[in-house]
Design a protein around this motif. Sequence first.
Motif, PDB file in Angstrom:
ATOM      1  N   SER A 110       0.826  -1.205   0.000  1.00 45.76           N
ATOM      2  CA  SER A 110       0.000   0.000   0.000  1.00 45.76           C
ATOM      3  C   SER A 110       0.862   1.257   0.000  1.00 45.76           C
ATOM      4  N   LEU A 111       1.950   1.226   0.753  1.00 45.54           N
ATOM      5  CA  LEU A 111       2.865   2.371   0.767  1.00 45.54           C
ATOM      6  C   LEU A 111       3.526   2.553  -0.596  1.00 45.54           C
ATOM      7  N   ILE A 112       3.847   1.439  -1.261  1.00 44.57           N
ATOM      8  CA  ILE A 112       4.415   1.504  -2.613  1.00 44.57           C
ATOM      9  C   ILE A 112       3.427   2.158  -3.570  1.00 44.57           C
ATOM     10  N   HIS A 113       2.155   1.797  -3.451  1.00 50.63           N
ATOM     11  CA  HIS A 113       1.135   2.391  -4.315  1.00 50.63           C
ATOM     12  C   HIS A 113       0.955   3.881  -4.027  1.00 50.63           C
ATOM     13  N   LEU A 114       1.059   4.274  -2.770  1.00 52.08           N
ATOM     14  CA  LEU A 114       0.962   5.696  -2.441  1.00 52.08           C
ATOM     15  C   LEU A 114       2.155   6.469  -3.008  1.00 52.08           C
ATOM     16  N   CYS A 115       3.329   5.855  -3.000  1.00 48.04           N
ATOM     17  CA  CYS A 115       4.495   6.484  -3.640  1.00 48.04           C
ATOM     18  C   CYS A 115       4.256   6.661  -5.132  1.00 48.04           C
ATOM     19  N   PHE A 116       3.644   5.657  -5.754  1.00 46.59           N
ATOM     20  CA  PHE A 116       3.318   5.747  -7.185  1.00 46.59           C
ATOM     21  C   PHE A 116       2.381   6.921  -7.452  1.00 46.59           C
ATOM     22  N   VAL A 117       1.379   7.098  -6.600  1.00 50.16           N
ATOM     23  CA  VAL A 117       0.450   8.223  -6.752  1.00 50.16           C
ATOM     24  C   VAL A 117       1.193   9.549  -6.605  1.00 50.16           C
ATOM     25  N   ALA A 118       2.117   9.630  -5.643  1.00 50.82           N
ATOM     26  CA  ALA A 118       2.896  10.855  -5.452  1.00 50.82           C
ATOM     27  C   ALA A 118       3.772  11.150  -6.674  1.00 50.82           C
ATOM     28  N   PRO A 235      10.021  15.994  -5.833  1.00 47.92           N
ATOM     29  CA  PRO A 235       9.168  14.960  -5.226  1.00 47.92           C
ATOM     30  C   PRO A 235       9.180  13.646  -5.991  1.00 47.92           C
ATOM     31  N   MET A 236       9.313  13.700  -7.321  1.00 47.44           N
ATOM     32  CA  MET A 236       9.376  12.451  -8.080  1.00 47.44           C
ATOM     33  C   MET A 236      10.593  11.626  -7.698  1.00 47.44           C
ATOM     34  N   ILE A 237      11.750  12.266  -7.611  1.00 46.87           N
ATOM     35  CA  ILE A 237      12.976  11.553  -7.251  1.00 46.87           C
ATOM     36  C   ILE A 237      12.884  11.028  -5.819  1.00 46.87           C
ATOM     37  N   GLY A 238      12.370  11.872  -4.921  1.00 44.77           N
ATOM     38  CA  GLY A 238      12.267  11.469  -3.521  1.00 44.77           C
ATOM     39  C   GLY A 238      11.353  10.274  -3.324  1.00 44.77           C
ATOM     40  N   PHE A 239      10.151  10.347  -3.889  1.00 45.55           N
ATOM     41  CA  PHE A 239       9.205   9.240  -3.713  1.00 45.55           C
ATOM     42  C   PHE A 239       9.631   8.001  -4.498  1.00 45.55           C
ATOM     43  N   PHE A 240      10.331   8.190  -5.619  1.00 47.67           N
ATOM     44  CA  PHE A 240      10.838   7.032  -6.357  1.00 47.67           C
ATOM     45  C   PHE A 240      11.906   6.311  -5.540  1.00 47.67           C
ATOM     46  N   ALA A 241      12.744   7.088  -4.840  1.00 46.14           N
ATOM     47  CA  ALA A 241      13.764   6.481  -3.978  1.00 46.14           C
ATOM     48  C   ALA A 241      13.106   5.686  -2.851  1.00 46.14           C
ATOM     49  N   VAL A 242      12.065   6.264  -2.239  1.00 49.08           N
ATOM     50  CA  VAL A 242      11.345   5.548  -1.176  1.00 49.08           C
ATOM     51  C   VAL A 242      10.696   4.288  -1.729  1.00 49.08           C
ATOM     52  N   LEU A 243      10.094   4.407  -2.919  1.00 50.27           N
ATOM     53  CA  LEU A 243       9.453   3.250  -3.556  1.00 50.27           C
ATOM     54  C   LEU A 243      10.468   2.124  -3.780  1.00 50.27           C
ATOM     55  N   CYS A 244      11.653   2.481  -4.288  1.00 49.77           N
ATOM     56  CA  CYS A 244      12.689   1.461  -4.527  1.00 49.77           C
ATOM     57  C   CYS A 244      13.130   0.800  -3.230  1.00 49.77           C
ATOM     58  N   LEU A 245      13.333   1.609  -2.185  1.00 48.30           N
ATOM     59  CA  LEU A 245      13.741   1.049  -0.898  1.00 48.30           C
ATOM     60  C   LEU A 245      12.687   0.089  -0.349  1.00 48.30           C
ATOM     61  N   LEU A 246      11.417   0.468  -0.474  1.00 47.90           N
ATOM     62  CA  LEU A 246      10.343  -0.407  -0.011  1.00 47.90           C
ATOM     63  C   LEU A 246      10.324  -1.725  -0.783  1.00 47.90           C
ATOM     64  N   MET A 247      10.517  -1.636  -2.104  1.00 49.31           N
ATOM     65  CA  MET A 247      10.489  -2.853  -2.918  1.00 49.31           C
ATOM     66  C   MET A 247      11.693  -3.738  -2.632  1.00 49.31           C
ATOM     67  N   PHE A 248      12.879  -3.119  -2.460  1.00 50.58           N
ATOM     68  CA  PHE A 248      14.076  -3.906  -2.153  1.00 50.58           C
ATOM     69  C   PHE A 248      13.935  -4.617  -0.811  1.00 50.58           C
ATOM     70  N   TRP A 249      13.200  -3.996   0.124  1.00 50.37           N
ATOM     71  CA  TRP A 249      12.983  -4.631   1.423  1.00 50.37           C
ATOM     72  C   TRP A 249      11.853  -5.658   1.361  1.00 50.37           C
ATOM     73  N   TYR A 250      10.781  -5.332   0.626  1.00 48.55           N
ATOM     74  CA  TYR A 250       9.563  -6.143   0.658  1.00 48.55           C
ATOM     75  C   TYR A 250       9.755  -7.520   0.037  1.00 48.55           C
ATOM     76  N   PHE A 251      10.311  -7.588  -1.155  1.00 51.76           N
ATOM     77  CA  PHE A 251      10.338  -8.864  -1.873  1.00 51.76           C
ATOM     78  C   PHE A 251      11.246  -9.903  -1.211  1.00 51.76           C
ATOM     79  N   PRO A 252      12.444  -9.562  -0.731  1.00 49.85           N
ATOM     80  CA  PRO A 252      13.216 -10.584   0.002  1.00 49.85           C
ATOM     81  C   PRO A 252      12.524 -11.033   1.295  1.00 49.85           C
ATOM     82  N   GLN A 253      11.885 -10.100   1.993  1.00 47.88           N
ATOM     83  CA  GLN A 253      11.185 -10.473   3.230  1.00 47.88           C
ATOM     84  C   GLN A 253       9.993 -11.372   2.938  1.00 47.88           C
TER      85      GLN A 253
END
Length: 257
Positions: A110-118, A235-253
Motif C-alpha cells: 500500500s505504501l508503494i502504491h501511495l508512492c506511485f500516486v505521489a 518529489p518524483m525523485i524522492g518518492f521514487f527512492a522511497v518506492l525502490c527502498l520499499l520494494m528492495f525490502w519487501y520482496f526478500p522479506q
Amino acid sequence: MRKRSWDICGDMKVNFWLIVAIAINLAAGAYAIKYNPTFFRMLNHLPVQDWFLAYGRHQPEQCWWLALLFVLAFILGINTFVCAVKRIALLWPQKRSLGFRAFSLKISPSLIHLCFVAILAGHFISLIGGYELQVPVELHRQISLPQGNSVEVMKQDIEYYTTPASFAGAVKQGKVILRIQNPEKTALKEIRVLHPLFWEGLSIHLDIATKTKSRQTAAPPELTLVIKKDPGVAPMIGFFAVLCLLMFWYFPQRKKI
C-alpha cells in the motif's frame, strides 16, 4: 451513496481496466507522434496548458488522446489512492496483534502504491508548471524568464584537445559565465558541459555541438543554453527512492514467509 462511490473508486477491477485503457491510449498517442512529430515537439518546452492553447486546440483530432490520457491518469491516481487507503485502514487495527515485522510486510504494498500516486502528482506538477528554453549563447545577450528572472551571458570559452594527435582540434569542454538576476539579488555563476547550475528552482545546462558536426561544417562549435524549470522533479525523485527502498525490502522479506 457515498459508501458506494468510495467502493467503486477503490475497486481493483476498475484499476485493471484503467491500466488497459491507458495502454491503448498510449499506443494511439505513439502512433500520432510518430507520424506528426513536429506538431508535438513543443510539448517538451511549454507547460501543457500553454501548448494546448497555442497548438492543440487548432488540431483536436491529433491530440484527443492526450486530453484523455490526463483524465485516465487522474482517475487511476484516485483509484490507486483509495485502494491503498482502504487496505491501510483495514490493517491498522491489527498492527499490535501482527507484530512490527508482519505488519510492515503487509502494509508495504500500500505504501508503494501511495508512492506511485505521489510520482504521478509530481509528473502533473511538472507538466503544468515547468518549461524549457533553448537559447544560442551570445555575449551580453539578456534572456528574460518568468517571475522577473533574467540571465545574461558575460563570457564564453571553448577548450580544445591538443593531445593525443587523434583528438587534436576536437572540442574538449565549453564554459560560460552567466549573470543571473531576480528582483532580489544578482549573482555571477559558471556553467560547463555536464556541470549544470541549479538556481532559484531553475536548472541551466550548457550544450555544445558534437565533434562530428564541428568538423563537418568547419565552423566554430555552437554553445546553447538549456534553461529548465521542473518543479515536480524533486518529489518524483524522492518518492521514487522511497518506492525502490520499499520494494528492495519487501520482496526478500516476502520470500521468507
